[in-house]
Design a protein around this motif. Structure first.
Motif, PDB file in Angstrom:
ATOM      1  N   VAL B 283       0.829  -1.202   0.000  1.00 52.00           N
ATOM      2  CA  VAL B 283       0.000   0.000   0.000  1.00 52.00           C
ATOM      3  C   VAL B 283       0.866   1.255   0.000  1.00 52.00           C
ATOM      4  O   VAL B 283       0.577   2.227  -0.702  1.00 52.00           O
ATOM      5  CB  VAL B 283      -0.954  -0.015   1.213  1.00 52.00           C
ATOM      6  CG1 VAL B 283      -1.669   1.322   1.337  1.00 52.00           C
ATOM      7  CG2 VAL B 283      -1.950  -1.147   1.085  1.00 52.00           C
ATOM      8  N   GLY B 284       1.960   1.228   0.756  1.00 56.58           N
ATOM      9  CA  GLY B 284       2.839   2.388   0.819  1.00 56.58           C
ATOM     10  C   GLY B 284       3.684   2.557  -0.435  1.00 56.58           C
ATOM     11  O   GLY B 284       4.377   3.551  -0.582  1.00 56.58           O
ATOM     12  N   GLY B 285       3.650   1.565  -1.330  1.00 56.96           N
ATOM     13  CA  GLY B 285       4.384   1.694  -2.581  1.00 56.96           C
ATOM     14  C   GLY B 285       5.864   1.375  -2.467  1.00 56.96           C
ATOM     15  O   GLY B 285       6.642   1.695  -3.361  1.00 56.96           O
ATOM     16  N   THR B 286       6.275   0.751  -1.362  1.00 59.24           N
ATOM     17  CA  THR B 286       7.676   0.372  -1.228  1.00 59.24           C
ATOM     18  C   THR B 286       8.056  -0.668  -2.276  1.00 59.24           C
ATOM     19  O   THR B 286       9.151  -0.644  -2.829  1.00 59.24           O
ATOM     20  CB  THR B 286       7.936  -0.187   0.185  1.00 59.24           C
ATOM     21  OG1 THR B 286       7.643   0.836   1.133  1.00 59.24           O
ATOM     22  CG2 THR B 286       9.376  -0.619   0.346  1.00 59.24           C
ATOM     23  N   VAL B 287       7.150  -1.600  -2.532  1.00 56.01           N
ATOM     24  CA  VAL B 287       7.381  -2.593  -3.582  1.00 56.01           C
ATOM     25  C   VAL B 287       6.174  -2.613  -4.514  1.00 56.01           C
ATOM     26  O   VAL B 287       5.085  -2.164  -4.154  1.00 56.01           O
ATOM     27  CB  VAL B 287       7.607  -4.014  -3.002  1.00 56.01           C
ATOM     28  CG1 VAL B 287       8.924  -4.076  -2.264  1.00 56.01           C
ATOM     29  CG2 VAL B 287       6.457  -4.426  -2.113  1.00 56.01           C
ATOM     30  N   ASP B 288       6.406  -3.149  -5.711  1.00 59.55           N
ATOM     31  CA  ASP B 288       5.329  -3.222  -6.696  1.00 59.55           C
ATOM     32  C   ASP B 288       4.701  -4.601  -6.728  1.00 59.55           C
ATOM     33  O   ASP B 288       3.652  -4.805  -7.333  1.00 59.55           O
ATOM     34  CB  ASP B 288       5.865  -2.898  -8.095  1.00 59.55           C
ATOM     35  CG  ASP B 288       6.442  -1.497  -8.151  1.00 59.55           C
ATOM     36  OD1 ASP B 288       5.926  -0.639  -7.409  1.00 59.55           O
ATOM     37  OD2 ASP B 288       7.398  -1.266  -8.911  1.00 59.55           O
ATOM     38  N   LEU B 289       5.387  -5.547  -6.072  1.00 58.43           N
ATOM     39  CA  LEU B 289       4.896  -6.920  -6.078  1.00 58.43           C
ATOM     40  C   LEU B 289       5.316  -7.564  -4.771  1.00 58.43           C
ATOM     41  O   LEU B 289       6.450  -7.400  -4.328  1.00 58.43           O
ATOM     42  CB  LEU B 289       5.496  -7.680  -7.272  1.00 58.43           C
ATOM     43  CG  LEU B 289       5.051  -9.116  -7.520  1.00 58.43           C
ATOM     44  CD1 LEU B 289       5.129  -9.424  -9.002  1.00 58.43           C
ATOM     45  CD2 LEU B 289       5.878 -10.120  -6.745  1.00 58.43           C
ATOM     46  N   SER B 290       4.395  -8.259  -4.127  1.00 64.79           N
ATOM     47  CA  SER B 290       4.745  -8.920  -2.870  1.00 64.79           C
ATOM     48  C   SER B 290       4.078 -10.276  -2.747  1.00 64.79           C
ATOM     49  O   SER B 290       2.889 -10.437  -3.027  1.00 64.79           O
ATOM     50  CB  SER B 290       4.353  -8.049  -1.671  1.00 64.79           C
ATOM     51  OG  SER B 290       4.695  -8.708  -0.474  1.00 64.79           O
ATOM     52  N   HIS B 291       4.882 -11.247  -2.366  1.00 69.08           N
ATOM     53  CA  HIS B 291       4.441 -12.552  -1.893  1.00 69.08           C
ATOM     54  C   HIS B 291       3.470 -12.273  -0.744  1.00 69.08           C
ATOM     55  O   HIS B 291       3.772 -11.471   0.122  1.00 69.08           O
ATOM     56  CB  HIS B 291       5.727 -13.222  -1.376  1.00 69.08           C
ATOM     57  CG  HIS B 291       5.624 -14.645  -0.969  1.00 69.08           C
ATOM     58  ND1 HIS B 291       6.471 -15.176  -0.031  1.00 69.08           N
ATOM     59  CD2 HIS B 291       4.837 -15.669  -1.371  1.00 69.08           C
ATOM     60  CE1 HIS B 291       6.212 -16.474   0.122  1.00 69.08           C
ATOM     61  NE2 HIS B 291       5.230 -16.787  -0.682  1.00 69.08           N
ATOM     62  N   CYS B 292       2.286 -12.879  -0.756  1.00 68.58           N
ATOM     63  CA  CYS B 292       1.378 -12.573   0.363  1.00 68.58           C
ATOM     64  C   CYS B 292       0.297 -13.625   0.525  1.00 68.58           C
ATOM     65  O   CYS B 292       0.147 -14.531  -0.298  1.00 68.58           O
ATOM     66  CB  CYS B 292       0.751 -11.199   0.191  1.00 68.58           C
ATOM     67  SG  CYS B 292      -0.529 -11.130  -1.071  1.00 68.58           S
ATOM     68  N   TRP B 293      -0.460 -13.491   1.599  1.00 67.43           N
ATOM     69  CA  TRP B 293      -1.612 -14.343   1.853  1.00 67.43           C
ATOM     70  C   TRP B 293      -2.862 -13.643   1.318  1.00 67.43           C
ATOM     71  O   TRP B 293      -2.931 -12.407   1.281  1.00 67.43           O
ATOM     72  CB  TRP B 293      -1.743 -14.607   3.355  1.00 67.43           C
ATOM     73  CG  TRP B 293      -0.665 -15.481   3.890  1.00 67.43           C
ATOM     74  CD1 TRP B 293      -0.490 -16.813   3.637  1.00 67.43           C
ATOM     75  CD2 TRP B 293       0.402 -15.109   4.784  1.00 67.43           C
ATOM     76  NE1 TRP B 293       0.619 -17.295   4.308  1.00 67.43           N
ATOM     77  CE2 TRP B 293       1.175 -16.284   5.023  1.00 67.43           C
ATOM     78  CE3 TRP B 293       0.774 -13.940   5.410  1.00 67.43           C
ATOM     79  CZ2 TRP B 293       2.299 -16.285   5.848  1.00 67.43           C
ATOM     80  CZ3 TRP B 293       1.888 -13.932   6.231  1.00 67.43           C
ATOM     81  CH2 TRP B 293       2.647 -15.106   6.450  1.00 67.43           C
ATOM     82  N   SER B 294      -3.847 -14.459   0.945  1.00 65.49           N
ATOM     83  CA  SER B 294      -5.036 -13.903   0.289  1.00 65.49           C
ATOM     84  C   SER B 294      -5.736 -12.860   1.157  1.00 65.49           C
ATOM     85  O   SER B 294      -6.181 -11.831   0.650  1.00 65.49           O
ATOM     86  CB  SER B 294      -6.004 -15.037  -0.073  1.00 65.49           C
ATOM     87  OG  SER B 294      -6.274 -15.851   1.061  1.00 65.49           O
ATOM     88  N   GLY B 295      -5.822 -13.122   2.469  1.00 73.16           N
ATOM     89  CA  GLY B 295      -6.517 -12.164   3.335  1.00 73.16           C
ATOM     90  C   GLY B 295      -5.784 -10.839   3.405  1.00 73.16           C
ATOM     91  O   GLY B 295      -6.409  -9.777   3.529  1.00 73.16           O
TER      92      GLY B 295
END
Lengths: 274, 412, 270
Positions: B283-295
């Motif tokens: 959300v803060g725009g530090t990265v453009d893509l992140s490994h994450c959980w669906s929730g």
């Protein structure tokens, strides 16, 4: 004795204070963020403050944190001051060992401290975690910080002054109360402030000592990372800043902030002129 | 405030009345149970219980410090005789141990209003602390209910951290959808009730990265150098690399693990960070893509609606957490009441709508917000779900293989 | 000194338990085996692969200490000499930011430092910069975060020491060396040595054990050795191994610190 500080020095100090408060300004601004989260600015709202007053869980956590901090500050300041004074004054067998002992709580990884105390309390006392257990742990790791700060001051004090007082017939207790204590007061106050800051923000050691009904504020805040930190946390911090800031402002205005540090300076002056 | 709310537990109250009619049986059973706990607690060698992840209190080697067995647990556990008076009715209190924000906004207040039970809702800062606390005395650290990841269930059942559930006190179990009636980690939900479930994938900002991303390979794409984050989680990182390499995410084969490590080492220079806070970094725009959980992705879309999520085509992880009643629970009846309450269709839907994680509750589906229920990435069709893999519990020797490689990767 | 008793009872005794655990091992079911003490965990912890993380820790801690002293000394001096009756108020002002949550302060730093953050936006807006520079998730942001976090631990002990300084001595020094710089080097600095030592200890040691700042403000390449200990205890669930690595670090830190203190004293006090 009074001279004007150089512009450079004053400017440097001002910049340092700006550095210290830069994130605080951001923190306060985001307490008014019209969003469930604190990452980006979505608009202005005052809603988080009343919401905070409804949030018993968070308010309980604040209250527990303050109680623990009070116990930790009193305990650690008392024990640490004596230890620091003793180390600076007494040359005794094993003072090197005590010095190492003093460093131990600081060099031990926090998680090792946390787990060792958890095992210790549950093993020997059957304790399951509580506010008191947290306070005991806090006193333990704060002692070193107080002792090192107090020793830094005690080491630069001239023992001759106390001897003079004794020679003039003051009792040991009287000498301590009227000569040593006022001289050490700024260091003791500084140590207490450090202990307070350490206690109210400790997470790792605390979380291992917490039990039913003793969730502290740092635990609550870190727990909220998983699903997003809300501006309520900023609101709490802002209130703390505002209250302390207000008290400071009043004392500043009154100009009579005759804190402990003023006294030894006066004592010096009197002694010097005597 | 609950007066006008629809009381969710009507069926349960009937069940409880039924139960109370048989109070004599229930009380006797309870006394027997508590008595057994007392004995077991006295036997427990606490150091071992705290020190080892899957400690079984009965298989305790010598402890280093002398422990008077009698005093060890006297303060920690209520006297066996003190408790039974509370049995006929639910106890007046309940100790819940959970994440902050991981429950509907009003769930606790509604439960308190409906049953007159005071809930102490304690938080933990991370999973390691949670598990450490629950195992610190081998029976739940004084709590009634907690929410561990399902991966822990085999260990918790084996070492007696959790207690068998009395299904007659949880009539709302009938609300579970068929696929959750018999989960592999706890067949028949004998010790646990599924709470929320998720998939692992990655999220990206389509304004910064074009195209429909589908593969784990994207996380190894040099074109995205310094614009990506992986979760700071050993099992999830190993699983991502394993799927990319066509290996099992639960492998314990040293050769395969070395392949995975090599793959992750190749990826590390491309990463901006291993993130603790995927939501904030996206959300803060530090990265453009992140490994994450669906929730977590749902939480991201609350701030930036355009962010997209995919379950990669090579396969991925599905996980869930569970509600358990701890073996040392001081308020077991209230604990069952709590679990039943959270299985109520309305309450379960409210929980899901607030936290963004799907629940296992079929009866709740009509009340779940459309954008969660109807999104195939949050609520994938059965055939997709069937392909997803659950992370298995690893014995210490196998986990050590992961730990050694993970610490090497991170330290290097 | 009751403090010694307290530390012995509530710190050393628990530490002994951990020392015993560090000699243990885990059996197949995850039970702790303490019956057959072994040094295997220590051998396992002696990993060349950990050296880069250890070097990172040293680098961060040393830089943080030097910068904190360089900033802290003038500020403490300024408060002490010119604070007058407002000294305590000025000190409280130094501490005030630290009575808020560490995590929230770190979030604020992220908002300031990130690519689209306060600093980058300001620089681009004013035309000083065409493209944002990466400050977050670098060594820079980690050191900045550490300096920020530990600065009060330098300022306070420096203050209590400088505040004791007898200005007549400094004046005498100025007369003797005929320069402010000479007086500072030969009088002020040695006299405030206890404060410098205390400040160094209170910054260096905690900074060496810091893993939260690199976690929050650092990147993929800022892992410290303390983080490795944390990982072994938490996701690795291996208390014996974690304890062993922890003890080795403690040993190195203590020996290094005591040696450092000794040479510092010798060099500056003579």
């Amino acid at each position: 004795m009074t001279e004007r500080p150089s512009r450079w020095l004053s400017g440097f100090a001002a910049l340092t204070y700006a550095f210290l408060f830069a994130p605080i300004v951001i923190l306060v601004i985001f307490s008014f963020n019209d969003s469930r989260r604190v990452f980006i600015w979505q608009g202005f709202t005052l809603d988080w403050y009343p919401a905070l007053l409804q949030n018993d869980r968070l308010l309980d956590a604040v209250w527990i944190t303050l109680q623990v901090a009070a116990l930790a500050v009193v305990g650690a300041t008392l024990l640490g001051s004596l230890l620091g004074l003793g180390l600076a004054r007494l040359r005794f067998r094993g003072s090197g060992g005590v010095q190492t002992l003093l460093l131990l709580p600081m060099v031990t990884p926090e998680i090792v401290v946390g787990i060792s105390l958890l095992v210790f309390f549950s093993q020997l006392f059957g304790w399951n975690g509580s506010m008191g257990q947290i306070a005991l742990a806090h006193i333990t790791f704060c002692i070193s910080y107080v002792a090192i700060t107090v020793r830094a001051r005690a080491a630069s004090l001239d023992p001759a002054r106390e001897e003079a007082a004794r020679d003039l017939g003051a009792s040991a207790v009287g000498t301590f109360r009227h000569v040593t204590l006022p001289l050490l007061a700024p260091a003791i106050a500084a140590g207490a402030m450090l202990a307070f800051a350490l206690s109210v923000d400790d997470l790792i050691i605390t979380s291992f000592q917490a039990g039913v009904g003793s969730t502290t504020l740092p635990i609550a805040i870190y727990s909220s990372i998983k699903f997003g930190v809300t501006p309520q946390i900023n609101a709490i911090s802002s209130i703390v800043i505002a209250l302390v800031g207000l008290a400071l402002l009043i004392s500043w205005r009154v100009g009579a902030f005759r804190g402990p540090s003023a006294r030894p300076v006066d004592a010096d002056a009197e002694e010097g002129s005597a | 405030m609950s007066g006008d709310r629809k009381p969710p537990g009507v069926t349960f109250d009937d069940a409880l009345n039924h139960k109370l009619a048989k109070a004599g049986w229930s009380r006797r059973e309870f006394i027997a149970r508590v008595g057994a706990f007392g004995a077991y607690a006295a036997l427990t060698q606490l150091l071992v219980a705290c020190a080892s992840p899957a400690a079984s209190p009965t298989a305790a080697p010598a402890t280093p410090s002398p422990t008077p067995a009698g005093t060890t647990t006297a303060e920690a556990t209520p006297e066996p005789t003190a408790e039974p008076t509370a049995v006929p009715e639910p106890e007046g209190e309940l100790y819940v141990y959970n994440w902050d924000g991981y429950i509907g906004e009003e769930t606790v207040a509604k439960f308190e209003d409906q049953y007159g039970i005071k809930v102490t809702y304690d938080l933990f800062p991370d999973e390691a602390t949670q598990i450490g606390k629950l195992q610190s005395d081998g029976k739940g650290g004084g709590y009634d209910v907690s929410y561990p990841a399902s991966t822990w269930m085999p260990a918790f059942i084996a070492d007696g951290t959790v207690r068998a559930l009395d299904h007659s006190l949880i009539p709302n179990l009938a609300n579970l959808s068929p696929q959750w009636q018999n989960p592999g980690y706890d067949p028949g939900n004998q010790y646990s009730v599924p709470n929320a479930w998720w998939t692992t994938g990655y999220a990206w900002d389509p304004r910064r990265i074009d195209g429909d991303l589908t593969s784990w390979d994207t996380l190894w794409d040099p074109a995205l150098d310094n614009r990506m984050a992986m979760l700071d989680d050993v099992r999830e990182c190993f699983a991502a690399a394993a799927f990319r390499l066509g290996l099992s995410p639960n492998t314990t084969d040293l050769g395969e693990l070395d392949q995975i490590l090599a793959s992750l080492a190749e990826q590390k220079p491309l990463l901006r960070l291993y993130t603790q806070d995927d939501i904030g970094d996206m959300v803060g725009g530090t990265v453009d893509l992140s490994h994450c959980w669906s929730g977590d992705w749902v939480q991201m879309t609350y701030e930036k609606a355009r962010i997209r999520y995919v379950i990669p085509e090579e396969g991925s992880i599905k996980g869930n957490d569970v509600m358990v009643v701890l073996s040392g629970a001081p308020h077991p009846i209230a604990a069952h009441l709590w679990i039943n309450f959270n299985l109520d269709a309305q309450i379960s839907a409210e929980n899901t709508n607030w936290i963004g994680y799907m629940g296992p509750n079929e009866a709740a589906l009509p009340m779940i917000d459309d954008y969660i229920r109807d999104d195939p990435r949050l609520n994938p069709p059965a055939e997709v779900l069937a392909e997803l893999v659950e992370l298995a519990y690893l014995a210490p020797a196998d986990l050590a293989k992961y730990t050694d490689r993970w610490t090497q990767l991170r330290a290097g | 000194m009751p403090g010694v008793l307290w530390l012995a009872a509530l710190f050393v005794a628990p530490l002994v338990i951990i020392a015993v655990i560090s000699l243990g091992s885990l059996d197949d079911a995850g039970h702790l085996v303490l019956g057959q003490p072994t040094l295997d965990n220590y051998a396992r912890a002696l990993q060349p692969a950990f050296l880069p993380a250890f070097a990172k820790s040293l680098y961060y801690a040393t830089t943080t200490t030097v910068v904190s002293l360089a900033i802290g000394y003038p500020v403490a001096y300024w408060i002490s000499r010119y604070g007058g009756r407002r000294k305590i108020a000025l000190l409280v002002l130094v501490m005030l930011p630290f009575w808020t949550s560490y995590l929230i302060r770190s979030y604020a730093w992220m908002i300031i430092l990130r690519d689209n953050g306060v600093v980058n936006s300001a620089l681009i807006e004013t035309g000083l910069l065409a493209d944002p520079i990466q400050m977050l998730n670098t060594d820079f942001s980690v050191i900045l975060g550490m300096v920020y976090g530990f600065l009060p631990f330098a300022i306070l002990p420096l203050f209590v020491s400088i505040d004791r300084l007898d200005q007549r001595l400094v004046q005498a020094g100025r007369d003797l060396y005929a320069s402010g710089r000479g007086a500072f080097l030969h009088v002020t600095l040695p006299l405030t040595m206890p404060g410098i030592v205390a400040a160094s200890l209170l910054v260096f040691i905690p900074a060496l054990g810091d893993w939260v700042t690199p976690d929050l403000l650092g990147g993929a390449d800022t892992t410290t050795i303390a983080k490795i200990v944390q990982v072994i205890f938490t996701s690795g669930r291996d208390w014996p191994y974690g304890s062993a690595l922890g003890f080795m670090l403690m040993g190195v830190t203590i020996v290094g610190t005591l040696a450092g203190l000794r040479s510092l004293r010798r060099e500056l006090i003579g």
